[in-house]
Design a protein around this motif. Structure first.
Motif, mmCIF file in Angstrom:
data_model
loop_
_atom_site.group_PDB
_atom_site.id
_atom_site.type_symbol
_atom_site.label_atom_id
_atom_site.label_comp_id
_atom_site.label_asym_id
_atom_site.label_seq_id
_atom_site.Cartn_x
_atom_site.Cartn_y
_atom_site.Cartn_z
ATOM 1 N N ILE A 118 0.828 -1.219 0.000
ATOM 2 C CA ILE A 118 0.000 0.000 0.000
ATOM 3 C C ILE A 118 0.862 1.269 0.000
ATOM 4 N N THR A 119 2.103 1.162 0.469
ATOM 5 C CA THR A 119 2.948 2.366 0.540
ATOM 6 C C THR A 119 3.366 2.858 -0.840
ATOM 7 N N THR A 120 3.174 2.030 -1.863
ATOM 8 C CA THR A 120 3.615 2.414 -3.211
ATOM 9 C C THR A 120 2.493 3.035 -4.037
ATOM 10 N N LEU A 121 1.278 3.057 -3.501
ATOM 11 C CA LEU A 121 0.129 3.455 -4.335
ATOM 12 C C LEU A 121 0.040 4.967 -4.507
ATOM 13 N N ARG A 122 -0.187 5.385 -5.748
ATOM 14 C CA ARG A 122 -0.371 6.818 -6.063
ATOM 15 C C ARG A 122 -1.848 7.147 -5.994
ATOM 16 N N VAL A 123 -2.318 7.269 -4.762
ATOM 17 C CA VAL A 123 -3.728 7.627 -4.521
ATOM 18 C C VAL A 123 -3.733 8.840 -3.591
ATOM 19 N N ASP A 124 -4.889 9.457 -3.425
ATOM 20 C CA ASP A 124 -4.948 10.636 -2.553
ATOM 21 C C ASP A 124 -4.772 10.251 -1.085
ATOM 22 N N ALA A 125 -5.351 9.126 -0.681
ATOM 23 C CA ALA A 125 -5.269 8.714 0.726
ATOM 24 C C ALA A 125 -5.104 7.208 0.828
ATOM 25 N N ILE A 126 -4.232 6.790 1.761
ATOM 26 C CA ILE A 126 -4.167 5.367 2.111
ATOM 27 C C ILE A 126 -4.633 5.226 3.556
ATOM 28 N N VAL A 127 -5.230 4.071 3.848
ATOM 29 C CA VAL A 127 -5.757 3.837 5.197
ATOM 30 C C VAL A 127 -4.885 2.788 5.882
ATOM 31 N N ASN A 128 -4.273 3.229 6.983
ATOM 32 C CA ASN A 128 -3.372 2.400 7.785
ATOM 33 C C ASN A 128 -4.167 1.597 8.806
ATOM 34 N N ALA A 129 -3.630 0.437 9.200
ATOM 35 C CA ALA A 129 -4.174 -0.341 10.332
ATOM 36 C C ALA A 129 -3.300 -0.015 11.532
ATOM 37 N N ALA A 130 -3.714 0.998 12.288
ATOM 38 C CA ALA A 130 -2.869 1.559 13.348
ATOM 39 C C ALA A 130 -3.195 0.931 14.696
ATOM 40 N N SER A 131 -2.381 1.264 15.696
ATOM 41 C CA SER A 131 -2.666 0.862 17.075
ATOM 42 C C SER A 131 -3.257 2.059 17.813
ATOM 43 N N PRO A 132 -3.953 1.827 18.947
ATOM 44 C CA PRO A 132 -4.524 2.962 19.687
ATOM 45 C C PRO A 132 -3.479 3.987 20.121
ATOM 46 N N ALA A 133 -2.233 3.568 20.270
ATOM 47 C CA ALA A 133 -1.183 4.496 20.702
ATOM 48 C C ALA A 133 -0.746 5.436 19.583
ATOM 49 N N LEU A 134 -1.022 5.091 18.342
ATOM 50 C CA LEU A 134 -0.659 5.920 17.182
ATOM 51 C C LEU A 134 0.842 6.231 17.133
ATOM 52 N N ARG A 135 1.653 5.251 17.486
ATOM 53 C CA ARG A 135 3.095 5.521 17.505
ATOM 54 C C ARG A 135 3.865 4.574 16.578
ATOM 55 N N GLY A 136 3.190 4.030 15.596
ATOM 56 C CA GLY A 136 3.825 3.088 14.679
ATOM 57 C C GLY A 136 3.818 1.695 15.272
ATOM 58 N N GLY B 188 4.394 -2.746 13.787
ATOM 59 C CA GLY B 188 4.853 -3.651 12.738
ATOM 60 C C GLY B 188 3.874 -3.639 11.582
ATOM 61 N N GLY B 189 3.850 -4.718 10.818
ATOM 62 C CA GLY B 189 2.859 -4.888 9.753
ATOM 63 C C GLY B 189 2.773 -3.698 8.821
ATOM 64 N N VAL B 190 1.570 -3.389 8.393
ATOM 65 C CA VAL B 190 1.380 -2.299 7.434
ATOM 66 C C VAL B 190 1.711 -0.958 8.086
ATOM 67 N N ASP B 191 1.462 -0.838 9.386
ATOM 68 C CA ASP B 191 1.785 0.393 10.132
ATOM 69 C C ASP B 191 3.297 0.673 10.041
ATOM 70 N N GLY B 192 4.092 -0.351 10.287
ATOM 71 C CA GLY B 192 5.543 -0.196 10.217
ATOM 72 C C GLY B 192 6.002 0.184 8.819
ATOM 73 N N ALA B 193 5.403 -0.449 7.815
ATOM 74 C CA ALA B 193 5.775 -0.153 6.424
ATOM 75 C C ALA B 193 5.426 1.294 6.072
ATOM 76 N N ILE B 194 4.285 1.762 6.542
ATOM 77 C CA ILE B 194 3.855 3.144 6.242
ATOM 78 C C ILE B 194 4.778 4.144 6.931
ATOM 79 N N HIS B 195 5.113 3.894 8.182
ATOM 80 C CA HIS B 195 6.011 4.815 8.889
ATOM 81 C C HIS B 195 7.395 4.833 8.232
ATOM 82 N N ALA B 196 7.881 3.659 7.820
ATOM 83 C CA ALA B 196 9.198 3.593 7.182
ATOM 84 C C ALA B 196 9.211 4.394 5.882
ATOM 85 N N ALA B 197 8.135 4.301 5.121
ATOM 86 C CA ALA B 197 8.099 4.974 3.824
ATOM 87 C C ALA B 197 7.773 6.469 3.961
#
Ligand code: APR
Length: 171
Positions: free
Chosen positions: A9-27, A29-38
């Motif tokens: 999902i981090t490679t998509l050229r769209v206006d918005a991507i939707v992350n699967a975050a944790s309640p802490a909102l601090r990054g 693993g999984g897709v959350d980690g990939a989004i923060h890294a990118a």
């Protein structure tokens, strides 16, 4: 039309991507980690505006170094067997993400990760039906609504949910 994509999902050229975050909102693993890294460290900085986000809700930030202009951080429920309102909480995460996107005129294309189906253990077939039901209720507000999956099990679950006779009640 809802599009099913098997991609990072981090490679998509769209206006918005939707992350699967944790309640802490601090990054994490999984897709959350990939989004923060990118997106780069500026994403974590921006997320410090919030102390937390409850399951079933979402917050929106800039996409920073991502191709996507925005990231919507949606918090799904942890699966506890289904008796703790998990389906309603997952639906709430999708609905809040769509509400945040609809508030911004510059979001015409949006891609969702398969919220709660990784570490949080939500059964993939049920999660896909809930996701597709929310997408069907909102797709007319957007030019593109994309279900972005990473693994074959989720791809199969979404194909079933998107099939003409696959739109069964979510719970
Ligand atoms: N692009 C698209 N999908 C991805 C990617 C990626 N780069 N990486 C993983 N996925 C998929 C997984 O295959 C899974 O189906 O995202 C789905 C959601 O899995 P998780 O990321 O584990 O999310 P979730 O189950 O909601 O758990 C959230 O995990 O990383 C932590 O901080 C996060 O605590 C939170 C928890």
């Amino acid at each position: 039309m809802i599009e099913l994509l098997r991609d990072d999902i981090t490679t998509l050229r769209v206006d918005a991507i939707v992350n699967a975050a944790s309640p802490a909102l601090r990054g994490g693993g999984g897709v959350d980690g990939a989004i923060h890294a990118a997106a780069g460290p500026e994403l974590l900085e921006e997320l410090h505006r919030w102390t937390h986000c409850r399951p079933g809700s979402a917050v929106i930030t800039s996409g920073h170094r991502l191709p996507a202009r925005y990231v919507i951080h949606a918090v799904g429920p942890v699966w506890h067997g289904g008796s703790q309102a998990e389906p309603a909480l997952l639906r709430g995460a999708y609905d809040t993400a769509f509400e945040l996107a609809r508030e911004r005129a510059d979001i015409r294309t949006i891609a969702f990760s398969a919220i709660s189906t990784g570490v949080y253990g939500f059964p993939k077939p049920l999660a896909a039906r809930i996701a597709v039901a929310a997408m069907r209720d909102n797709e007319h507000h957007f030019d593109r609504v994309i279900a972005c999956v990473f693994d074959e099990d989720n791809a199969a679950a979404y194909r079933a949910a998107l099939a003409p006779d696959g739109d069964l009640p979510a719970a």
